[in-house]
Design a protein around this motif. Structure first.
Motif, mmCIF file in Angstrom:
data_model
loop_
_atom_site.group_PDB
_atom_site.id
_atom_site.type_symbol
_atom_site.label_atom_id
_atom_site.label_comp_id
_atom_site.label_asym_id
_atom_site.label_seq_id
_atom_site.Cartn_x
_atom_site.Cartn_y
_atom_site.Cartn_z
ATOM 1 N N GLY A 177 0.800 -1.220 0.000
ATOM 2 C CA GLY A 177 0.000 0.000 0.000
ATOM 3 C C GLY A 177 0.830 1.266 0.000
ATOM 4 N N GLY A 178 2.141 1.146 -0.222
ATOM 5 C CA GLY A 178 3.018 2.317 -0.169
ATOM 6 C C GLY A 178 2.984 3.194 -1.404
ATOM 7 N N ALA A 179 2.358 2.707 -2.479
ATOM 8 C CA ALA A 179 2.272 3.510 -3.700
ATOM 9 C C ALA A 179 0.928 3.291 -4.370
ATOM 10 C CB ALA A 179 3.402 3.153 -4.661
ATOM 11 N N LEU A 180 0.365 4.378 -4.867
ATOM 12 C CA LEU A 180 -0.866 4.355 -5.653
ATOM 13 C C LEU A 180 -0.492 4.567 -7.105
ATOM 14 C CD1 LEU A 180 -3.984 4.549 -6.038
ATOM 15 C CD2 LEU A 180 -3.750 7.004 -5.569
ATOM 16 N N SER A 209 4.436 6.982 -1.241
ATOM 17 C CA SER A 209 4.442 7.516 0.125
ATOM 18 C C SER A 209 5.874 7.682 0.627
ATOM 19 C CB SER A 209 3.680 6.582 1.069
ATOM 20 O OG SER A 209 2.337 6.438 0.654
ATOM 21 N N PRO A 210 6.120 8.638 1.537
ATOM 22 C CA PRO A 210 7.470 8.842 2.068
ATOM 23 C C PRO A 210 8.078 7.536 2.593
ATOM 24 C CG PRO A 210 6.037 10.618 2.775
ATOM 25 C CD PRO A 210 5.151 9.619 2.096
ATOM 26 N N GLY A 211 9.290 7.249 2.129
ATOM 27 C CA GLY A 211 10.006 6.066 2.570
ATOM 28 C C GLY A 211 9.623 4.781 1.858
ATOM 29 N N ALA A 212 8.575 4.810 1.024
ATOM 30 C CA ALA A 212 8.125 3.590 0.351
ATOM 31 C C ALA A 212 8.936 3.330 -0.912
ATOM 32 C CB ALA A 212 6.642 3.687 0.009
ATOM 33 N N GLN A 213 9.026 2.042 -1.247
ATOM 34 C CA GLN A 213 9.710 1.635 -2.469
ATOM 35 C C GLN A 213 8.723 0.983 -3.424
ATOM 36 O OE1 GLN A 213 13.830 0.234 -2.487
ATOM 37 N NE2 GLN A 213 13.128 -1.685 -3.394
ATOM 38 N N LEU A 214 8.893 1.289 -4.701
ATOM 39 C CA LEU A 214 8.021 0.782 -5.759
ATOM 40 C C LEU A 214 8.879 0.022 -6.768
ATOM 41 C CD1 LEU A 214 5.396 0.793 -7.544
ATOM 42 C CD2 LEU A 214 6.136 3.041 -8.367
ATOM 43 N N GLY A 251 18.067 1.766 -18.372
ATOM 44 C CA GLY A 251 18.625 0.869 -19.367
ATOM 45 C C GLY A 251 17.776 -0.378 -19.532
ATOM 46 N N ASP A 252 18.376 -1.422 -20.068
ATOM 47 C CA ASP A 252 17.656 -2.652 -20.372
ATOM 48 C C ASP A 252 17.344 -3.454 -19.111
ATOM 49 O OD1 ASP A 252 17.811 -2.044 -23.057
ATOM 50 O OD2 ASP A 252 19.639 -3.222 -23.380
ATOM 51 N N GLY A 253 16.281 -4.240 -19.187
ATOM 52 C CA GLY A 253 15.870 -5.098 -18.083
ATOM 53 C C GLY A 253 14.377 -5.293 -18.119
ATOM 54 N N ASP A 254 13.814 -5.954 -17.101
ATOM 55 C CA ASP A 254 12.367 -6.177 -17.082
ATOM 56 C C ASP A 254 11.720 -5.795 -15.757
ATOM 57 O OD1 ASP A 254 13.336 -8.305 -15.602
ATOM 58 O OD2 ASP A 254 12.693 -9.849 -17.016
ATOM 59 N N SER A 255 12.383 -4.923 -14.978
ATOM 60 C CA SER A 255 11.735 -4.323 -13.804
ATOM 61 C C SER A 255 12.369 -2.964 -13.534
ATOM 62 C CB SER A 255 11.859 -5.218 -12.566
ATOM 63 O OG SER A 255 13.187 -5.251 -12.082
ATOM 64 N N ILE A 256 11.571 -2.061 -12.949
ATOM 65 C CA ILE A 256 12.093 -0.743 -12.565
ATOM 66 C C ILE A 256 11.773 -0.492 -11.100
ATOM 67 C CG2 ILE A 256 11.973 0.249 -14.881
ATOM 68 C CD1 ILE A 256 9.423 1.675 -14.064
ATOM 69 N N THR A 257 12.658 0.233 -10.431
ATOM 70 C CA THR A 257 12.507 0.527 -9.007
ATOM 71 C C THR A 257 12.597 2.025 -8.761
ATOM 72 O OG1 THR A 257 13.390 -1.611 -8.278
ATOM 73 C CG2 THR A 257 13.551 0.210 -6.714
ATOM 74 N N LEU A 258 11.678 2.532 -7.948
ATOM 75 C CA LEU A 258 11.689 3.917 -7.474
ATOM 76 C C LEU A 258 11.491 3.906 -5.968
ATOM 77 C CD1 LEU A 258 9.247 5.490 -10.097
ATOM 78 C CD2 LEU A 258 11.738 5.654 -10.122
ATOM 79 N N ARG A 259 12.022 4.913 -5.310
ATOM 80 C CA ARG A 259 11.837 5.033 -3.865
ATOM 81 C C ARG A 259 11.613 6.496 -3.513
ATOM 82 N NH1 ARG A 259 12.855 2.007 0.702
ATOM 83 N NH2 ARG A 259 13.310 3.195 2.592
#
Length: 319
Positions: A177-180, A209-214, A251-259
């Protein structure tokens, strides 16, 4: 930021976090700061991808962040009548209201969380203005306009419009629930957004949300871009810092991460990010002003057609 939201994201369908043992995280290639300028009759914009190498943008041409600006009474501005040919414009309004009118008899109003998807195709004239009530009162205005290229086979199709109301956007949550996530177009983990695209793309507005990772699954054959609308955080598993007004190229790959950073500024409770990906068209691009074609000759023809009135005429009640 009154784009469509919910009180409790955990009531929404949830996107499964990709398993790092079987997915490849996309690295961050670069982070760039958008230059600021003015568009139309003088409304402020940030040129989100102006410093990004075009080989990483395909199928996108450009994106403007319009505002965020708190207008005084009498200040809101729009654009004069102007032509388009050869691509699609995607106008997403987060705060405020815009009115659209075109030479084919189309038009409408988009406001908080709405998107207008305009396929210019063979060409038209259009105008975007704030409503008289906003001009009189002033107020907050914030939005995006994205240009999506069309392949050569579709550049001369008939113009078309999609008015995507905020309530039709597909809302998703991360597992904690850390990201909408607001899926405007494309697919995310089996969930489809309402926008219909000629060129396969994904467009998502994420509130983290603050501190959440997506961490999201991302089609390996798509490019991947992120742009900070408000707040601050980081991108990639290497946690590369970026903030409002900055674009990230993956770059290349099949997942992305944001925090999101633990502490956000006083103007926004969350880290607001737009995520974009698309299937590269890999065709020559000839772009001049409001025309996106495949050759200089086609640009000359577009200008000649515009000057001869073949892209349409301003309606008698146009302003």
């Amino acid at each position: 930021m009154p784009a469509v939201t919910v009180d409790n994201p955990l009531t929404l369908p949830r996107v499964a976090t990709p398993d790092p043992a079987v997915t490849s995280a996309r690295p961050v290639l670069t982070v760039v700061t958008a230059p600021e300028g003015f568009e139309g009759e003088g409304f402020p914009v940030r040129r989100a991808f102006a410093k990004v190498n075009s080989k990483y943008l395909d199928p996108f041409i450009m994106m403007d962040q319009m505002g965020e600006v708190d207008y005084a009474a009498g200040e809101p501005k729009g654009t004069p009548w102007h032509p388009h040919r050869g691509f699609e414009t995607v106008t997403y309004i987060i705060d405020g209201t815009f009115i659209h009118q075109d030479s084919h008899g189309g038009g409408g109003t988009i406001t908080d969380g709405d998107t207008q998807w305009m396929t210019a195709g063979s060409g038209l004239l259009h105008i975007e203005t704030p409503p008289e009530s906003l001009v009189m009162s002033g107020g907050l205005f914030h939005g995006l306009q994205l240009w999506v290229n069309l392949p050569a086979s579709d550049k001369m199709i008939a113009p078309k419009y999609q008015d995507i109301r905020g309530g039709s956007v597909k809302l998703l949550s991360t597992e904690d629930g850390g990201a909408l996530l607001r899926v405007i177009a494309g697919e995310m983990d089996g969930h489809q957004g309402p926008g219909t695209t000629h060129t396969p793309i994904t467009m998502i507005h994420a509130s983290i949300s603050p501190g959440a990772q997506l961490t999201l699954p991302w089609r390996a054959d798509f490019n991947a871009l992120a742009y900070g609308l408000a707040g601050s955080g980081s991108a990639g598993t290497e946690h590369r810092p970026f903030h409002m007004g900055q674009a990230v190229v993956f770059g290349d790959g099949d997942s992305i991460t944001l925090r999101a950073d633990e502490k956000q500024d006083s103007r926004t409770p969350n880290f607001e990010v737009v995520l974009l990906g698309g299937l590269p068209i890999r065709e020559p691009v000839a772009w001049y002003g409001p025309f996106v074609m495949n050759s200089h000759r086609e640009l000359q023809q577009a200008m000649a057609d515009f000057q001869a009135g073949r892209l349409g005429t301003i309606p008698a009640d146009g302003h």
